[in-house]
Scaffold this motif. Sequence first.
Motif, PDB file in Angstrom:
ATOM      1  N   ARG A 157     -23.340   6.487   1.081  1.00  0.00           N
ATOM      2  CA  ARG A 157     -24.323   5.580   1.793  1.00  0.00           C
ATOM      3  C   ARG A 157     -24.529   4.532   0.011  1.00  0.00           C
ATOM      4  O   ARG A 157     -24.574   4.743  -1.190  1.00  0.00           O
ATOM      5  CB  ARG A 157     -25.926   6.038   1.706  1.00  0.00           C
ATOM      6  CG  ARG A 157     -25.452   6.846   3.789  1.00  0.00           C
ATOM      7  CD  ARG A 157     -26.405   7.320   4.064  1.00  0.00           C
ATOM      8  NE  ARG A 157     -26.338   8.104   4.849  1.00  0.00           N
ATOM      9  CZ  ARG A 157     -27.244   8.618   5.892  1.00  0.00           C
ATOM     10  NH1 ARG A 157     -28.608   8.842   5.332  1.00  0.00           N
ATOM     11  NH2 ARG A 157     -27.275   9.666   6.787  1.00  0.00           N
ATOM     12  N   ARG A 158     -25.176   3.461   0.375  1.00  0.00           N
ATOM     13  CA  ARG A 158     -25.484   2.028  -0.561  1.00  0.00           C
ATOM     14  C   ARG A 158     -26.910   2.549  -1.092  1.00  0.00           C
ATOM     15  O   ARG A 158     -27.564   1.503  -1.658  1.00  0.00           O
ATOM     16  CB  ARG A 158     -25.343   0.800   0.600  1.00  0.00           C
ATOM     17  CG  ARG A 158     -26.858   0.266   1.230  1.00  0.00           C
ATOM     18  CD  ARG A 158     -25.720  -0.716   1.903  1.00  0.00           C
ATOM     19  NE  ARG A 158     -24.679  -0.487   2.864  1.00  0.00           N
ATOM     20  CZ  ARG A 158     -24.413  -1.416   4.120  1.00  0.00           C
ATOM     21  NH1 ARG A 158     -24.607  -2.449   3.587  1.00  0.00           N
ATOM     22  NH2 ARG A 158     -23.390  -1.301   4.489  1.00  0.00           N
TER      23      ARG A 158
ATOM     24  N   PRO B 103     -21.778  -1.628  -6.349  1.00  0.00           N
ATOM     25  CA  PRO B 103     -22.971  -1.627  -5.676  1.00  0.00           C
ATOM     26  C   PRO B 103     -23.217  -2.434  -4.623  1.00  0.00           C
ATOM     27  O   PRO B 103     -21.804  -3.329  -3.955  1.00  0.00           O
ATOM     28  CB  PRO B 103     -24.368  -1.810  -6.394  1.00  0.00           C
ATOM     29  CG  PRO B 103     -23.327  -3.121  -7.827  1.00  0.00           C
ATOM     30  CD  PRO B 103     -21.872  -2.340  -7.811  1.00  0.00           C
TER      31      PRO B 103
ATOM     32  N   ALA C 220     -22.306  -1.772  -0.773  1.00  0.00           N
ATOM     33  CA  ALA C 220     -21.515  -0.740   0.060  1.00  0.00           C
ATOM     34  C   ALA C 220     -21.460   0.249   0.722  1.00  0.00           C
ATOM     35  O   ALA C 220     -21.115   1.120  -0.151  1.00  0.00           O
ATOM     36  CB  ALA C 220     -20.436  -2.027   0.395  1.00  0.00           C
ATOM     37  N   ASP C 221     -21.778   0.813   1.793  1.00  0.00           N
ATOM     38  CA  ASP C 221     -21.400   2.164   2.077  1.00  0.00           C
ATOM     39  C   ASP C 221     -19.807   2.509   1.102  1.00  0.00           C
ATOM     40  O   ASP C 221     -18.808   1.337   1.560  1.00  0.00           O
ATOM     41  CB  ASP C 221     -21.233   3.306   3.280  1.00  0.00           C
ATOM     42  CG  ASP C 221     -22.429   2.467   3.557  1.00  0.00           C
ATOM     43  OD1 ASP C 221     -23.822   2.750   2.299  1.00  0.00           O
ATOM     44  OD2 ASP C 221     -23.199   2.329   4.826  1.00  0.00           O
TER      45      ASP C 221
END
Length: 297
Positions: free
Chosen positions: A195-196, A227, A229-230
């Motif tokens: 996850r982000r 950084p 984004a999933d």
Amino acid sequence: MSASGAAVDMLIVPPMRDIGGFGVRRALPAPGRRSIGPFVFLDEMGPADFAPGAGMDVRPHPHIGLATLTYLLDGALFHRDSLRNDQEIAPGAVNLMVAGRGIVHSERAPRHFRTSGGRMAGLQFWLALPQAQAEIAPSFSHYDAGRIPVVAGDGFRARAVIGTLDDVAAPVDNPFGPCALAEIALEAGGAYEIRRQYEERAVYLISGVIEIEGQVFADKSLIVLKPGADVALRARTDARVALVAGDPLDGPRFLWWNFVASSRERIVAAREDWIAGRFPGIEGDADFIPAPELKAL
């Protein structure tokens, strides 16, 4: 090393260094990347096979301004420190030692391992303490493997060591601010989505082959993610990774020998204290590692 792609920012391939028959790969710090969140140091120890009578011996040495986290993949180690903690660590368990204003510890093969010999492998992390916590009292905590929560899904099994993983909170104390550490095992063909939630993220590939947005990575590499984004990890073979993540440090850090500090002066003072014998000792383990020559910081 830069890496093209929408998800991957940098690829770090740590060289193997031999420290007396025991190989170590240092992924952090590296040229162009000094930290990921609070993680300022990442070593993979081994794997190495020890004959009966032999074993790993890290003599007493000091730390300040950080926490050390030892996570074994195979074998056994025995931790002793100047707070009089004696603790054996087994694979999957967690030893967290917060150095704060100063602590001394050693890590050696326990007697039963040295008697029989065997394989040793593991990861060691250093996490910089927030500047406001850098001089707190030292402490030590141990968590058996059964206390580390597991998140399982289709083709993956993840262990939440620090922070929160897929909304599952780790039990390990966290004085470092927002961050996460997890060990993730992937079956061939399996996938796991990172996850982000943290600005800085990286995956250390312990073994196997994985794919990220069409890019293929082999074992023994640190893959620094961009950084925002999933990111999906897909396993081309059975694979094992360590995920480190966190918000950026609250200011620059100097890392020299076993010390982390926000000023050069604090490191110089710590070195002088070690040489002068002002750090506390370890009862029953009087040997020590002398301070190296201080070069430019």
